[in-house]
Design an enzyme around this catalytic site. Structure first.
Site, PDB file in Angstrom:
ATOM      1  N   GLU A  53       1.036  10.146   1.206  1.00 57.33           N
ATOM      2  CA  GLU A  53       1.127   8.984   0.544  1.00 57.33           C
ATOM      3  C   GLU A  53      -0.381   8.570  -0.035  1.00 57.33           C
ATOM      4  O   GLU A  53      -0.417   8.179  -1.122  1.00 57.33           O
ATOM      5  CB  GLU A  53       1.901   7.796   1.230  1.00 57.33           C
ATOM      6  CG  GLU A  53       1.554   6.502   0.602  1.00 57.33           C
ATOM      7  CD  GLU A  53       1.966   5.168   1.560  1.00 57.33           C
ATOM      8  OE1 GLU A  53       1.868   4.164   0.954  1.00 57.33           O
ATOM      9  OE2 GLU A  53       2.075   5.533   2.677  1.00 57.33           O
ATOM     10  N   ASP A  57      -1.020   8.377  -4.279  1.00 60.62           N
ATOM     11  CA  ASP A  57      -1.368   7.312  -4.769  1.00 60.62           C
ATOM     12  C   ASP A  57      -2.609   7.515  -5.826  1.00 60.62           C
ATOM     13  O   ASP A  57      -2.884   6.929  -6.846  1.00 60.62           O
ATOM     14  CB  ASP A  57      -2.027   6.304  -3.707  1.00 60.62           C
ATOM     15  CG  ASP A  57      -2.385   4.984  -4.266  1.00 60.62           C
ATOM     16  OD1 ASP A  57      -1.825   4.446  -5.172  1.00 60.62           O
ATOM     17  OD2 ASP A  57      -3.631   4.581  -3.956  1.00 60.62           O
ATOM     18  N   GLU A 128       5.209   8.239  -3.836  1.00 60.91           N
ATOM     19  CA  GLU A 128       3.856   8.528  -3.854  1.00 60.91           C
ATOM     20  C   GLU A 128       3.497   9.821  -2.815  1.00 60.91           C
ATOM     21  O   GLU A 128       2.573  10.663  -3.165  1.00 60.91           O
ATOM     22  CB  GLU A 128       2.867   7.459  -3.459  1.00 60.91           C
ATOM     23  CG  GLU A 128       2.756   6.276  -4.243  1.00 60.91           C
ATOM     24  CD  GLU A 128       1.941   5.249  -3.784  1.00 60.91           C
ATOM     25  OE1 GLU A 128       1.414   4.377  -4.636  1.00 60.91           O
ATOM     26  OE2 GLU A 128       1.939   4.910  -2.480  1.00 60.91           O
TER      27      GLU A 128
END
Length: 272
Positions: A53, A57, A128
């Protein structure tokens, strides 16, 4: 993540179905499983999707910034930041996860979806995470294509939303529904000559004052202050962050209004 773990949790048929949803086939399916694994079920946090993640991102932000830079050559930094904040947000990532239909493939601990629906933060994180997993498996170009496939329409929507969203109305609906309060607006500062003043306004709900925003009129500043308040409430980046200096705040303000109509709050902000 060890082979035994993912075979015990997700068989090949389920992973293939997930890949078909994604439109991408992994060479290393361990990455796919890790992207789908929530911390509530992982043996350690390092085996969950949290690291992916984090990576995803950053990649998502890079891809969106590059596209905005190329597609909007006449927009100032402030407007590009506003669009990016709307696109690279929890609510947008959550909506994309739902649209792709990824929730059914997640590995979750018991009780996480005890209320019959998955929390928005979990749904947002998995998108993400998958961006990060695809990047590691197939490289940046493949990850960029995947992001743009799902985010291009969001970029266009966010670019047009300046003239399509009444943030004050959305904030009022949210505040009255959740706290039985009506927002008010406080002028924090004003700059410029009388014929061309700019206003620095903060939204206030009850005893809480949210971060203010500049606008070329009180009405515009109140709209932007409401947008900042909504972003704060939902954990998203501020669409109108405070400029680093007064000159920037006055010179970069667009002179058109973004107020046209009220849209449905659930569709645009992912309210519960």
């Amino acid at each position: 993540m060890g082979k035994d773990f993912y075979l015990a949790e997700h068989d090949a048929e389920i992973l293939t179905a997930c890949e078909q949803r994604l439109g991408y086939r992994f060479d290393n399916r361990d990455l796919l499983v890790q992207a789908l694994t929530h911390a509530s079920v992982a043996r350690t946090r390092l085996e969950s999707n949290e690291r992916l993640e984090f990576l995803g991102d950053a990649i998502l932000g890079t891809v969106v910034c590059e596209r905005l830079y190329r597609d909007f050559p006449d927009e100032a930094e402030g407007e590009l930041t506003r669009i990016k904040s709307a696109v690279v947000s929890r609510s947008t990532c959550e909506r994309i996860t739902i649209e792709i239909g990824l929730g059914q493939y997640l590995l979750l601990g018991r009780g996480v979806d005890s209320q019959g629906r998955l929390p928005g933060s979990i749904l947002a994180a998995v998108f993400e995470s998958l961006v990060g997993a695809i990047y590691l498996d197939g490289g940046f170009d493949v990850a960029r294509d995947f992001v743009l496939q799902h985010i291009t329409a969001e970029i266009q929507h966010a670019a047009e939303s300046r003239r399509g969203v009444n943030y004050k109305s959305l904030l009022q609906q949210h505040a009255q529904r959740n706290w039985s309060e009506t927002p008010t607006y406080r002028v924090v500062d004003e700059q410029g000559p009388d014929h061309s003043k700019c206003f620095f306004v903060a939204a206030v709900i009850g005893s809480h004052e949210y971060l203010p925003a500049w606008g070329p009129s009180k009405k515009e500043a109140e709209q932007r202050a409401a947008a900042n308040a909504l972003a704060t409430i939902h954990g998203d980046d501020l669409p109108y962050p405070q400029p680093s200096n007064e000159a920037e705040s006055l010179d970069d303000l667009p002179r058109e209004s973004m107020i046209v109509e009220v849209i449905d709050e659930e569709d645009d902000f992912g309210f519960d």
